[in-house]
Write a protein that holds these residues in place. Structure first.
Motif, short mmCIF file in Angstrom:
data_model
loop_
_atom_site.label_atom_id
_atom_site.label_comp_id
_atom_site.label_asym_id
_atom_site.label_seq_id
_atom_site.Cartn_x
_atom_site.Cartn_y
_atom_site.Cartn_z
N VAL A 16 0.77 -1.39 0.02
CA VAL A 16 0.23 0.06 -0.08
C VAL A 16 0.73 1.18 -0.04
O VAL A 16 0.89 1.97 -1.05
CB VAL A 16 -1.05 0.04 1.17
CG1 VAL A 16 -1.84 1.18 1.28
CG2 VAL A 16 -1.87 -0.94 1.15
N ALA A 17 1.81 1.50 0.92
CA ALA A 17 2.23 2.80 1.12
C ALA A 17 3.39 3.20 0.31
O ALA A 17 3.30 4.11 -0.67
CB ALA A 17 3.08 2.81 2.74
N CYS A 18 4.19 1.95 0.03
CA CYS A 18 5.44 2.24 -1.06
C CYS A 18 5.03 2.57 -2.54
O CYS A 18 5.21 3.32 -3.14
CB CYS A 18 6.38 1.27 -0.87
SG CYS A 18 7.54 1.44 0.39
N PRO A 19 3.86 1.53 -3.10
CA PRO A 19 3.44 1.62 -4.44
C PRO A 19 2.80 3.01 -4.55
O PRO A 19 2.92 3.78 -5.62
CB PRO A 19 2.65 0.59 -4.39
CG PRO A 19 2.86 -0.36 -3.72
CD PRO A 19 3.45 0.21 -2.46
N ILE A 20 2.00 3.56 -3.62
CA ILE A 20 1.08 4.77 -3.74
C ILE A 20 2.34 6.01 -3.64
O ILE A 20 2.28 6.97 -4.39
CB ILE A 20 0.22 4.88 -2.51
CG1 ILE A 20 -1.05 3.93 -2.88
CG2 ILE A 20 -0.54 6.43 -2.38
CD1 ILE A 20 -2.04 3.97 -1.74
N LEU A 21 3.11 5.84 -2.67
CA LEU A 21 4.08 7.02 -2.56
C LEU A 21 5.01 7.12 -4.15
O LEU A 21 5.26 8.14 -4.25
CB LEU A 21 5.03 6.94 -1.43
CG LEU A 21 4.12 7.32 0.12
CD1 LEU A 21 5.08 6.81 1.21
CD2 LEU A 21 3.87 8.75 -0.02
N GLY A 22 5.19 5.73 -4.30
CA GLY A 22 6.21 5.67 -5.72
C GLY A 22 5.25 6.36 -6.93
O GLY A 22 5.79 7.24 -7.52
N LEU A 23 3.99 6.08 -7.09
CA LEU A 23 3.22 6.74 -7.93
C LEU A 23 3.06 8.02 -8.05
O LEU A 23 3.21 8.97 -8.89
CB LEU A 23 2.03 5.90 -8.06
CG LEU A 23 0.79 6.54 -9.20
CD1 LEU A 23 1.54 5.95 -10.41
CD2 LEU A 23 -0.55 5.64 -8.76
N VAL A 24 3.00 8.58 -6.84
CA VAL A 24 2.59 10.08 -6.65
C VAL A 24 3.98 10.79 -6.73
O VAL A 24 3.86 11.99 -7.46
CB VAL A 24 2.25 10.38 -4.88
CG1 VAL A 24 2.47 11.65 -4.66
CG2 VAL A 24 0.81 9.80 -4.81
N THR A 25 5.22 10.27 -6.47
CA THR A 25 6.41 11.10 -6.69
C THR A 25 6.75 10.91 -8.22
O THR A 25 7.48 12.02 -8.86
CB THR A 25 7.81 10.31 -5.74
OG1 THR A 25 7.77 9.10 -6.28
CG2 THR A 25 7.50 10.56 -4.46
N ALA A 26 6.34 9.73 -8.74
CA ALA A 26 6.39 9.72 -10.35
C ALA A 26 5.68 10.77 -10.95
O ALA A 26 5.98 11.50 -11.96
CB ALA A 26 6.23 8.29 -10.84
N VAL A 27 4.58 10.86 -10.49
CA VAL A 27 3.41 12.03 -11.25
C VAL A 27 3.94 13.26 -10.90
O VAL A 27 4.09 14.10 -11.91
CB VAL A 27 2.19 11.82 -10.64
CG1 VAL A 27 1.17 12.73 -11.37
CG2 VAL A 27 1.46 10.43 -11.28
N MET A 28 4.55 13.81 -9.80
CA MET A 28 4.86 14.81 -9.40
C MET A 28 6.32 15.23 -10.27
O MET A 28 6.43 16.27 -10.65
CB MET A 28 5.45 14.88 -7.84
CG MET A 28 3.96 15.11 -7.10
SD MET A 28 3.33 16.69 -7.45
CE MET A 28 4.64 17.86 -6.93
N GLY A 29 7.10 14.22 -10.52
CA GLY A 29 8.31 14.40 -11.38
C GLY A 29 7.95 14.77 -12.40
O GLY A 29 8.61 15.54 -13.32
N LEU A 30 6.87 14.03 -13.31
CA LEU A 30 6.47 14.44 -14.67
C LEU A 30 5.79 15.64 -14.62
O LEU A 30 6.16 16.54 -15.57
CB LEU A 30 5.58 13.43 -15.09
CG LEU A 30 6.29 12.06 -15.53
CD1 LEU A 30 4.99 10.90 -15.82
CD2 LEU A 30 7.01 12.10 -16.51
N VAL A 31 5.21 16.16 -13.65
CA VAL A 31 4.25 17.40 -13.72
C VAL A 31 5.40 18.53 -13.51
O VAL A 31 5.36 19.48 -14.13
CB VAL A 31 3.46 17.55 -12.37
CG1 VAL A 31 3.06 18.94 -12.02
CG2 VAL A 31 2.29 16.70 -12.74
N MET A 32 6.52 18.30 -12.65
CA MET A 32 7.62 19.25 -12.56
C MET A 32 8.41 19.34 -13.89
O MET A 32 8.71 20.26 -14.40
CB MET A 32 8.60 18.70 -11.68
CG MET A 32 8.16 19.12 -9.93
SD MET A 32 9.13 18.43 -8.86
CE MET A 32 8.77 19.30 -7.63
#
Length: 73
Positions: A16-32
């Motif tokens: 739960v925690a690591c996949p969600i946080l990994g997805l959120v950071t990947a999306v934030m990286g792409l947005v940046m």
């Protein structure tokens, strides 16, 4: 320390925690990257996302070793 890393906690971290946080950071990286913050976007994609991927893998392997052992919880 072993009480904090029981099978239930490791299951939550690994699935739960690591996949969600990994997805959120990947999306934030792409947005940046798309908003012209290329350096920070690449740092998010390369460094932070990998931290959560390896954290999830570590928790999965640790959980597997605890489930094979009869005294896991």
């Amino acid at each position: 320390m072993n009480q904090l890393l029981n099978k239930t906690t490791l299951t939550f971290i690994a699935f739960v925690a690591c996949p969600i946080l990994g997805l959120v950071t990947a999306v934030m990286g792409l947005v940046m990257i798309f908003t012209d913050n290329v350096v920070m976007g690449v740092v998010f994609l390369v460094v932070l996302t990998q931290v959560f991927i390896f954290g999830g893998l570590w928790a999965t392997l640790k959980r597997k070793s605890l489930t094979e052992d009869s005294s896991g919880q």
